[in-house]
Scaffold this motif. Structure first.
Motif, PDB file in Angstrom:
ATOM      1  N   LYS A 133       7.889   0.140  -3.467  1.00 12.46           N
ATOM      2  CA  LYS A 133       8.139   0.445  -4.891  1.00 12.46           C
ATOM      3  C   LYS A 133       9.359  -0.326  -5.406  1.00 12.46           C
ATOM      4  O   LYS A 133       9.325  -0.897  -6.503  1.00 12.46           O
ATOM      5  N   GLU A 134      10.434  -0.317  -4.614  1.00 10.73           N
ATOM      6  CA  GLU A 134      11.655  -1.002  -5.035  1.00 10.73           C
ATOM      7  C   GLU A 134      11.433  -2.500  -5.191  1.00 10.73           C
ATOM      8  O   GLU A 134      11.907  -3.120  -6.146  1.00 10.73           O
ATOM      9  N   LEU A 135      10.727  -3.084  -4.234  1.00  9.79           N
ATOM     10  CA  LEU A 135      10.516  -4.532  -4.267  1.00  9.79           C
ATOM     11  C   LEU A 135       9.617  -4.952  -5.419  1.00  9.79           C
ATOM     12  O   LEU A 135       9.786  -6.040  -5.987  1.00  9.79           O
ATOM     13  N   LYS A 136       8.664  -4.124  -5.784  1.00  7.97           N
ATOM     14  CA  LYS A 136       7.797  -4.453  -6.915  1.00  7.97           C
ATOM     15  C   LYS A 136       8.586  -4.466  -8.220  1.00  7.97           C
ATOM     16  O   LYS A 136       8.241  -5.196  -9.160  1.00  7.97           O
ATOM     17  N   LYS A 137       9.642  -3.658  -8.288  1.00  8.40           N
ATOM     18  CA  LYS A 137      10.498  -3.684  -9.489  1.00  8.40           C
ATOM     19  C   LYS A 137      11.324  -4.973  -9.527  1.00  8.40           C
ATOM     20  O   LYS A 137      11.490  -5.587 -10.585  1.00  8.40           O
ATOM     21  N   ILE A 138      11.846  -5.364  -8.376  1.00  9.97           N
ATOM     22  CA  ILE A 138      12.735  -6.529  -8.316  1.00  9.97           C
ATOM     23  C   ILE A 138      11.960  -7.843  -8.368  1.00  9.97           C
ATOM     24  O   ILE A 138      12.360  -8.802  -9.013  1.00  9.97           O
ATOM     25  N   PHE A 139      10.811  -7.879  -7.661  1.00 16.05           N
ATOM     26  CA  PHE A 139      10.018  -9.105  -7.559  1.00 16.05           C
ATOM     27  C   PHE A 139       8.611  -8.850  -8.104  1.00 16.05           C
ATOM     28  O   PHE A 139       7.646  -8.739  -7.340  1.00 16.05           O
ATOM     29  N   PRO A 140       8.451  -8.738  -9.419  1.00 12.69           N
ATOM     30  CA  PRO A 140       7.137  -8.387  -9.987  1.00 12.69           C
ATOM     31  C   PRO A 140       6.046  -9.414  -9.706  1.00 12.69           C
ATOM     32  O   PRO A 140       4.866  -9.074  -9.751  1.00 12.69           O
ATOM     33  N   ARG A 141       6.429 -10.645  -9.415  1.00 10.44           N
ATOM     34  CA  ARG A 141       5.413 -11.677  -9.191  1.00 10.44           C
ATOM     35  C   ARG A 141       5.184 -11.987  -7.721  1.00 10.44           C
ATOM     36  O   ARG A 141       4.406 -12.872  -7.385  1.00 10.44           O
ATOM     37  N   ALA A 142       5.882 -11.294  -6.861  1.00 13.38           N
ATOM     38  CA  ALA A 142       5.697 -11.506  -5.429  1.00 13.38           C
ATOM     39  C   ALA A 142       4.613 -10.567  -4.911  1.00 13.38           C
ATOM     40  O   ALA A 142       4.300  -9.538  -5.512  1.00 13.38           O
TER      41      ALA A 142
END
Length: 633
Positions: free
Chosen positions: A430-439
């Protein structure tokens, strides 16, 4: 009775004092290692020859002060290699000669050391560099004669063949292309001539050679049994695993070019000696063209097949569509019984990849995603208009440790490691999807299922194969630490590499599902495998990745919780990181064996804090990578 008890107590105290007396050597070496790491990073100190000399002299003093210490041989090897580094800067032949003296001192004083042949190889190469061919020949020949099964023997034979093209190596290394031995059998005693000494016994904490090996098993009756063929595939990568019930001798895999005359494709093959196919294997796979076939058809491999080539020789063949390169290694019994030979195949897939990179075009093959750092110090203030890390096309693979039939470590209150790692992995996603929306953010498991260590890395490699540069992918394995002492607590981050730290080896044995005895034995071929892995950019980029994650994780935890111990960044031979083609780290979230940390690990707030800390570390790493600020070791 009381008098006897008192005497026993005093004897125990005396033994403790005697054991403690050996600590100064280990403490001196470990302190020197830390000092060396700091020194090599400080360019202002490293530019002065006197500083190099002071540091190296401290290593050379260890075998003089503690000649029987288990670190004495390693200290000499370290000193010699530091002289080599110094010589690169100074250009002085005097520094080369000092390195040579240390290598020869190691080989002379500690001939039974597992590092003796390494020292001889370094000495031989130095003799060549100094124009002393007879001395070089003598050093290489000693490796072949005294350590014929060692990891340096093949290189020594190669040097000898170049020095003496008309003269083969002397007895002790008669084959120019030796067979790879998974678990070498003990040689039969000879009544006429002494058996040449094998590779010197490995010290119990020398991990570069012990990563993939286990103790040599007693000779089993009858041949080994080949039980299964498995594969994982995606994009331009396929991992094939050959499963046996126990160790067996095999020839290194060879590549055969296509033969239009008989209409055969390019193929890789290897022979398993003293091996037979099991009845279950024969029943599982279709019999075609005198072999048992596993269809693959992934655009890279056509099929894998195995046949009883001779009564006790199984031949395995991989028919290819395309091939860029392949690598192989072996793993002993760990979380699964038996032995595995793993072949990783990389090629250009003919069809479109199943995982297209997001938005931005994929970098051209051969380009470097992470530029080398500039010689001058990195400024504290970022350069204007830096590249946002979220815009970079890359993939993050999160690996929640354990699962299914494997609960992992258990806390005193029955908290299971597998549940904690999965919960933190989902929060991290969840955290990474906020920081890296295109990854692309991918979990190796999303529920309570079992995955082998080999399968976890295979999945990561398959996902990363669609990116032109493996530094565009990151692999993070999440675990909880455990220790018999419930007082120990803290967080630490690991990367794959050699280590001499016993605690790290003990932890690796635990995570690898093997005993410490297994982790403390050496194989002849594993040195070369791990040494090759240690020179790849994957390892180099894993170190700054681990540092970014550890720093951010500790900072986040300490801002909300008291008593958080920063145990630092460490290296250890974790099998789950073995063979990964991308920067890879293993995060020990906290000690589940510690009552306070077990309680925290079970709380959703603590799990979210862990996830935020790791995500912040990844953000920092990607920012540095995007702006050329990643400092490689």
């Amino acid at each position: 009775m009381m008098l006897k008890l008192t005497r026993r107590i005093w004897l125990l105290l005396l033994c403790g004092l005697l054991c403690a007396a050996s600590d100064p050597c280990l403490n001196s070496y470990q302190t020197l290692e830390q000092e060396t790491q700091a020194f090599l990073k400080d360019k202002s100190k490293a530019k002065y020859h006197s500083n190099w000399e002071k540091l190296i002299t401290k290593f050379e003093r260890i075998p003089k002060s503690y000649p029987a210490c288990e670190k004495a041989d390693e200290a000499l090897l370290r000193a010699g290699r530091l002289w080599l580094q110094c010589a690169k800067l100074s250009g002085s032949s005097a520094d080369l000669k000092k390195a040579l003296a240390d290598f020869e001192a190691l080989a002379g004083k500690y001939p039974e050391s597992s590092l003796a042949d390494d020292a001889l190889l370094e000495a031989g190469k130095l003799h060549l560099k100094l124009g002393e061919k007879p001395s070089a020949e003598k050093a290489f020949q000693k490796i072949v004669t005294d350590y014929p099964q060692g990891d340096c023997a093949a290189q020594a034979r190669k040097f000898l063949s170049e020095l003496l093209p008309s003269s083969p190596a002397k007895p002790g290394g008669t084959s120019s292309e030796p067979k790879q031995i998974i678990a070498p059998a003990s040689p039969e005693p000879s009544s006429t001539a002494p058996t040449p000494p094998a590779k010197a016994p490995l010290r119990p904490n020398d991990a570069i050679a012990l990563l993939l090996d286990q103790s040599t098993p007693a000779k089993a009756k009858g041949p080994a049994q080949m039980q299964n063929l498995r594969y994982w595939s995606a994009g331009t990568y396929t991992r094939v695993v050959i499963e046996l019930d126990r160790a067996a001798e095999f020839t290194p895999p060879r590549l055969l070019k296509p033969d239009p005359a008989i209409n055969t494709p390019p193929r890789i093959f290897l022979d398993l000696n003293h091996t037979r196919l099991t009845a279950d294997f024969r029943a599982r796979y279709a019999f075609k063209d005198n072999c048992y076939e596993l269809p693959i058809g992934d655009g890279l491999l056509m099929r894998a097949r195995a046949g009883q080539y001779q009564p006790e020789v199984v031949r395995v063949v991989l028919d290819l569509h395309s091939l860029r390169e392949f690598k192989y290694f072996s793993l002993p019994a760990g979380e699964e019984p038996g032995w595995r030979i793993i072949i990783d195949i990389y090629g250009e897939q003919k069809t479109a990849p199943s995982l297209p990179p997001p938005t931005r075009p994929t970098p051209k093959p051969g380009t470097t995603a992470l530029p080398s750092p500039k010689p001058s110090p990195v400024p504290e203030t970022p350069q204007p208009a830096p590249k946002p890390p979220s815009q970079k096309p890359f993939i993050i693979i999160i690996d929640p440790g354990h699962g299914g039939k494997d609960p992992g470590a258990l806390g005193r209150n029955k908290t299971r490691e597998k549940d904690i790692t999965l919960a933190v992995a989902k929060e991290l996603e969840k955290e990474l999807k906020k920081i890296f929306p295109r990854a692309q953010i991918v979990l190796t498991r999303k529920d309570d299922r079992y995955l082998s260590l080999v399968e976890r890395t295979a999945k990561a490699n398959a996902l990363a194969s669609d990116f032109a540069n493996t530094q565009d992918a990151i692999f993070i394995s999440l675990h909880c630490n455990a220790n018999p002492s419930r007082k120990i607590a803290g967080v630490e981050t690991y990367y794959l590499d050699n280590t001499t730290d016993r605690a790290a080896l003990r932890l690796a044995a635990q995570e690898n599902f093997v005993s410490e005895e297994v982790m403390s034995r050496a194989g002849d071929y594993t040195n070369q495998i791990l040494a090759d892995m240690a020179t790849t950019s994957k390892v180099n980029f894993s170190i700054p990745l681990a540092e970014c994650i550890q720093q951010s994780l500790v900072r986040e935890l300490q801002s909300k919780y008291s008593g958080v111990n920063n145990l630092g960044v460490k290296k250890a031979p974790f099998w789950v990181l073995t063979g990964a083609t991308m920067p890879s780290v293993l995060v020990e979230l906290s000690y589940i064996s510690n009552l306070q940390e077990e309680k925290r690990l079970s709380q959703s707030g603590y799990q979210k804090t862990l996830a935020k800390g790791i995500a912040a570390g990844l953000k920092k790493y990607e920012y540095q990578a995007a702006n050329g600020q990643v400092v490689l070791p």
